[in-house]
Scaffold this motif. Sequence first.
Motif, PDB file in Angstrom:
ATOM      1  N   HIS A  88       0.868  -1.185   0.000  1.00  0.00           N
ATOM      2  CA  HIS A  88       0.000   0.000   0.000  1.00  0.00           C
ATOM      3  C   HIS A  88       0.899   1.228   0.000  1.00  0.00           C
ATOM      4  CE1 HIS A  88      -2.776   3.080   1.511  1.00  0.00           C
ATOM      5  NE2 HIS A  88      -3.726   2.329   1.007  1.00  0.00           N
TER       6      HIS A  88
ATOM      7  N   LEU B  70       1.059   4.027   1.323  1.00  0.00           N
ATOM      8  CA  LEU B  70       1.426   4.742   2.543  1.00  0.00           C
ATOM      9  C   LEU B  70       2.413   3.960   3.409  1.00  0.00           C
ATOM     10  CD1 LEU B  70      -1.960   6.415   3.469  1.00  0.00           C
ATOM     11  CD2 LEU B  70       0.140   7.554   2.746  1.00  0.00           C
ATOM     12  N   GLY B  71       2.612   2.674   3.070  1.00  0.00           N
ATOM     13  CA  GLY B  71       3.602   1.887   3.809  1.00  0.00           C
ATOM     14  C   GLY B  71       3.283   1.685   5.278  1.00  0.00           C
ATOM     15  N   LYS B  72       1.986   1.637   5.591  1.00  0.00           N
ATOM     16  CA  LYS B  72       1.572   1.463   6.975  1.00  0.00           C
ATOM     17  C   LYS B  72       1.079   0.053   7.225  1.00  0.00           C
ATOM     18  CE  LYS B  72       0.476   6.124   8.236  1.00  0.00           C
ATOM     19  NZ  LYS B  72      -0.233   6.864   9.274  1.00  0.00           N
TER      20      LYS B  72
ATOM     21  N   ALA C 182      -6.886  -1.269   3.492  1.00  0.00           N
ATOM     22  CA  ALA C 182      -6.118  -0.531   4.493  1.00  0.00           C
ATOM     23  C   ALA C 182      -7.086   0.121   5.475  1.00  0.00           C
ATOM     24  CB  ALA C 182      -5.265   0.536   3.818  1.00  0.00           C
ATOM     25  N   GLU C 183      -6.577   0.574   6.586  1.00  0.00           N
ATOM     26  CA  GLU C 183      -7.320   1.180   7.697  1.00  0.00           C
ATOM     27  C   GLU C 183      -7.920   0.084   8.588  1.00  0.00           C
ATOM     28  OE1 GLU C 183      -7.242   4.270   8.730  1.00  0.00           O
ATOM     29  OE2 GLU C 183      -6.011   4.800   7.002  1.00  0.00           O
TER      30      GLU C 183
ATOM     31  N   ALA D  27     -10.119  -0.042  10.965  1.00  0.00           N
ATOM     32  CA  ALA D  27     -11.568  -0.157  11.125  1.00  0.00           C
ATOM     33  C   ALA D  27     -12.201  -0.846   9.917  1.00  0.00           C
ATOM     34  CB  ALA D  27     -12.181   1.230  11.318  1.00  0.00           C
ATOM     35  N   LEU D  28     -11.714  -0.525   8.731  1.00  0.00           N
ATOM     36  CA  LEU D  28     -12.263  -1.143   7.516  1.00  0.00           C
ATOM     37  C   LEU D  28     -11.888  -2.620   7.429  1.00  0.00           C
ATOM     38  CD1 LEU D  28     -11.771   1.579   4.764  1.00  0.00           C
ATOM     39  CD2 LEU D  28     -13.928   0.672   5.642  1.00  0.00           C
TER      40      LEU D  28
ATOM     41  N   GLU E 195     -14.184  -4.465   9.782  1.00  0.00           N
ATOM     42  CA  GLU E 195     -15.527  -4.551   9.195  1.00  0.00           C
ATOM     43  C   GLU E 195     -15.555  -5.593   8.074  1.00  0.00           C
ATOM     44  OE1 GLU E 195     -18.218  -0.728   9.253  1.00  0.00           O
ATOM     45  OE2 GLU E 195     -17.345  -0.975   7.275  1.00  0.00           O
TER      46      GLU E 195
ATOM     47  N   HIS F 104     -15.399   4.096  14.079  1.00  0.00           N
ATOM     48  CA  HIS F 104     -14.971   5.451  13.710  1.00  0.00           C
ATOM     49  C   HIS F 104     -14.379   6.191  14.912  1.00  0.00           C
ATOM     50  CE1 HIS F 104     -16.250   6.070   9.520  1.00  0.00           C
ATOM     51  NE2 HIS F 104     -17.206   5.202   9.784  1.00  0.00           N
TER      52      HIS F 104
ATOM     53  N   GLU G  15     -10.696   5.233  16.219  1.00  0.00           N
ATOM     54  CA  GLU G  15      -9.566   5.654  15.405  1.00  0.00           C
ATOM     55  C   GLU G  15      -9.499   7.168  15.241  1.00  0.00           C
ATOM     56  OE1 GLU G  15      -7.601   2.900  15.505  1.00  0.00           O
ATOM     57  OE2 GLU G  15      -7.139   3.148  13.382  1.00  0.00           O
ATOM     58  N   ALA G  16     -10.650   7.829  15.127  1.00  0.00           N
ATOM     59  CA  ALA G  16     -10.654   9.266  14.835  1.00  0.00           C
ATOM     60  C   ALA G  16     -10.524  10.124  16.088  1.00  0.00           C
ATOM     61  CB  ALA G  16     -11.932   9.644  14.088  1.00  0.00           C
TER      62      ALA G  16
END
Lengths: 238, 238
Positions: free
Chosen positions: B57, B59-61, B73-74, B76-77, B80, B108, B111-112
Amino acid sequence: MAQTESESSGLVLHWLENSRSHRILWLLEEIKVPYTLKVYKRNPKTFLADPALRQVHPLGKSPVLTDGDKVIAESALIIEYLISKYGGTSCLVPKTTEDQETVKYYLHYTEASLHPDMLLLFITNSVRHAPMPFFIRPIARKIANSMDSAFAAPDATKQLDYLESNLEQNGTGYFVGDGLTGADIILIFPLQLARSRAGLTKEAYPHLWKWLEDMQSRDAYVRADKKAAEHVSVGIKL
Amino acid sequence: MAQTESESSGLVLHWLENSRSHRILWLLEEIKVPYTLKVYKRNPKTFLADPALRQVHPLGKSPVLTDGDKVIAESALIIEYLISKYGGTSCLVPKTTEDQETVKYYLHYTEASLHPDMLLLFITNSVRHAPMPFFIRPIARKIANSMDSAFAAPDATKQLDYLESNLEQNGTGYFVGDGLTGADIILIFPLQLARSRAGLTKEAYPHLWKWLEDMQSRDAYVRADKKAAEHVSVGIKL
């Protein structure tokens, strides 16, 4: 489109001056749904939010949207809710499943990954400019710079490069598809922060720069800005 | 449940040591789906992630999940996605719409809103303990304390109070409904950070404390921990 509370359709944006709630005001103006703007102020000295916000949601943050009895917190969820309930058949609701998934990704990514980096740069910048004795200032500057270079700055650059390239590849002037979506709405705030704090210049990021100019000159954005200006008493320069 | 890459079903967790990817490993162990664990290391000096992650990806995260050609990526996603595709009829998929919405809110919110505050406390703590000349240390400590008291600490306390009260009100030992959901999975990491950095003690937050102990003693969590331990070379004390 804002109405006074007595004429409200039930949709109320609990809006705090100088906060991430501004983009929800923009979205409400885009989708042209009747709403009430309930204004909360910051304490001019401490900059803390009006404690009355805690009566709407226990965390006392903004934005919060209420729609009748329903209370919706978290910017990304508010954007998703407004578009899916009131977006109608506008381009705000992407036609393909792939575009819908991409918008969803941006809603998460912006708040979970991009925004924290921008916020950290904002905070270290406050450290640099906080009132302090002159002999401490160089040390404070050095500490702020170390925090930036260890944590926020490399990530911020990587993220701006990534977004610039996404925008260039999509080629429509919007982040997803060929019109305004929730991705543009959520991205405006951290990218405005990036313009003032993280090296988002016209030269380095021409696509992001043009995107910011385009978004901010939309009729709905201008209306939201004007409405906000009536209620802002504490200034943060973005 | 992990398999070597050659036996892979197509589901690959790109897992970076000492990162938020640990909770995805836990989830994979909970849902008992075959997967490949692809391990990435941190540079022991700079603590930066293996640049090979950028091939998965941009962003390399970490975490990133790949499922065949699909790249997610992410955190939370990913949570889910895994639950909706592989959660089957387990309690990980809440039965009522209301519970589904609450899980989504936690995905949400964590993480946010929650994680950035915990991360800031982690960073200011690093400032306090960074190597520096002895005469600068008191100034660094003062700056870190000011950052905490201006930005992170009041919010962190408010958030822990909020989560303690939610857990107490739900009364089942889980955040949503009466079994493990994505809300518990996403919350583990910032709450572990809170235990080490933000005053989450047994006395102040008995429900959160018990929840942490319960989650960490689940068979799947213990398996994930054991698997991680085989691959960790750079330590962060949580």
